[in-house]
Motif scaffolding. Structure first.
Motif, PDB file in Angstrom:
ATOM      1  N   SER A 184       1.016  -1.156   0.087  1.00 17.83           N
ATOM      2  CA  SER A 184      -0.188   0.209  -0.049  1.00 17.83           C
ATOM      3  C   SER A 184       0.830   1.136   0.144  1.00 17.83           C
ATOM      4  CB  SER A 184      -0.828   0.000   1.322  1.00 17.83           C
ATOM      5  OG  SER A 184      -1.680  -1.242   1.190  1.00 17.83           O
ATOM      6  N   ASP A 196      -5.497   2.633   1.014  1.00 17.39           N
ATOM      7  CA  ASP A 196      -4.360   2.669  -0.151  1.00 17.39           C
ATOM      8  C   ASP A 196      -4.671   3.759  -1.108  1.00 17.39           C
ATOM      9  OD1 ASP A 196      -2.159   1.844  -1.696  1.00 17.39           O
ATOM     10  OD2 ASP A 196      -3.734   0.256  -2.532  1.00 17.39           O
ATOM     11  N   GLU A 204       5.147   9.936  -3.098  1.00 13.83           N
ATOM     12  CA  GLU A 204       4.410   8.585  -2.785  1.00 13.83           C
ATOM     13  C   GLU A 204       5.336   7.454  -1.640  1.00 13.83           C
ATOM     14  OE1 GLU A 204       1.461   6.652  -5.589  1.00 13.83           O
ATOM     15  OE2 GLU A 204       3.313   5.090  -5.378  1.00 13.83           O
ATOM     16  N   ILE A 206       0.561   5.789   0.308  1.00 17.83           N
ATOM     17  CA  ILE A 206       0.090   7.067   0.596  1.00 17.83           C
ATOM     18  C   ILE A 206       0.727   8.291  -0.048  1.00 17.83           C
ATOM     19  CG2 ILE A 206      -1.118   6.373   2.872  1.00 17.83           C
ATOM     20  CD1 ILE A 206       0.819   8.206   4.198  1.00 17.83           C
ATOM     21  N   LEU A 245      -4.328   6.951  -0.130  1.00 24.21           N
ATOM     22  CA  LEU A 245      -4.774   8.090   0.548  1.00 24.21           C
ATOM     23  C   LEU A 245      -3.789   9.490   0.228  1.00 24.21           C
ATOM     24  CD1 LEU A 245      -6.403   9.576   3.063  1.00 24.21           C
ATOM     25  CD2 LEU A 245      -4.407   8.525   4.564  1.00 24.21           C
ATOM     26  N   LYS A 246      -4.224  10.787   0.188  1.00 22.64           N
ATOM     27  CA  LYS A 246      -3.397  11.789   0.161  1.00 22.64           C
ATOM     28  C   LYS A 246      -3.639  12.748   1.058  1.00 22.64           C
ATOM     29  CE  LYS A 246      -3.884  11.280  -4.873  1.00 22.64           C
ATOM     30  NZ  LYS A 246      -4.579  12.027  -6.192  1.00 22.64           N
ATOM     31  N   LEU A 259      -0.727   6.666  10.682  1.00 22.19           N
ATOM     32  CA  LEU A 259      -0.361   7.516   9.845  1.00 22.19           C
ATOM     33  C   LEU A 259       0.816   8.625  10.238  1.00 22.19           C
ATOM     34  CD1 LEU A 259      -3.743   8.908   8.205  1.00 22.19           C
ATOM     35  CD2 LEU A 259      -2.111   7.266   7.217  1.00 22.19           C
ATOM     36  N   PHE A 282      -3.248   2.972   9.845  1.00 24.30           N
ATOM     37  CA  PHE A 282      -3.528   2.665   8.433  1.00 24.30           C
ATOM     38  C   PHE A 282      -3.964   1.215   8.412  1.00 24.30           C
ATOM     39  CE2 PHE A 282      -2.220   1.095   4.619  1.00 24.30           C
ATOM     40  CZ  PHE A 282      -2.501   2.216   3.708  1.00 24.30           C
ATOM     41  N   TRP A 334     -10.900  12.046   0.373  1.00 21.76           N
ATOM     42  CA  TRP A 334     -10.450  11.012   1.235  1.00 21.76           C
ATOM     43  C   TRP A 334     -11.250  11.491   2.710  1.00 21.76           C
ATOM     44  CZ3 TRP A 334      -8.718   6.051   1.121  1.00 21.76           C
ATOM     45  CH2 TRP A 334      -8.230   5.766  -0.066  1.00 21.76           C
TER      46      TRP A 334
END
Ligand code: FES
Length: 105
Positions: free
Chosen positions: A2, A95, A15, A4, A97-98, A24, A90, A56
């Motif tokens: 995954s 998967d 990324e 973010i 996520l921004k 997070l 998380f 999100w």
């Protein structure tokens, strides 16, 4: 695996890998971003404040009242987008996520 996408305070986007079971805050900090997390994830400092991408915000677990109250102390609080990233663990469903690291206080 995954991932973010994190945007730093200079507007640079990167990324990074994200593992389930980590917060997070830990994911972003361990990737080398300047997130202080002074209290170590105890929901007591707000230095892990990030702004979640609008696409999100509804997909994450809701913030509890303690998190919201502390986030609201930030000069850069944005209703709905502001989260204390130590309070979000998380999960695979996150998967892609921004988020953007909030400006320094
Ligand atoms: S690390 Fe202190 S509130 Fe998140």
């Amino acid at each position: 695996m995954s991932t973010i996408t994190v945007t730093d305070r200079e507007g640079v986007t990167q990324e990074i890998e994200a593992s389930e079971g980590m917060s997070l805050m830990e994911i972003v900090r361990d990737a080398g971003f300047p997130i202080e997390a002074i209290c170590g994830g105890q929901c007591a400092c707000a230095t892990c404040h990030c702004l979640i991408d609008e696409t999100w915000t509804d997909k994450l677990p809701a913030a509890d009242s303690d998190e919201i109250e502390l986030a609201e102390t930030s000069d850069y609080f944005e209703p709905g987008r502001s989260r204390l990233t130590c309070q979000i663990n998380f999960e695979a469903s996150m998967d892609g996520l921004k988020l953007t690291i909030a400006p320094e206080e």
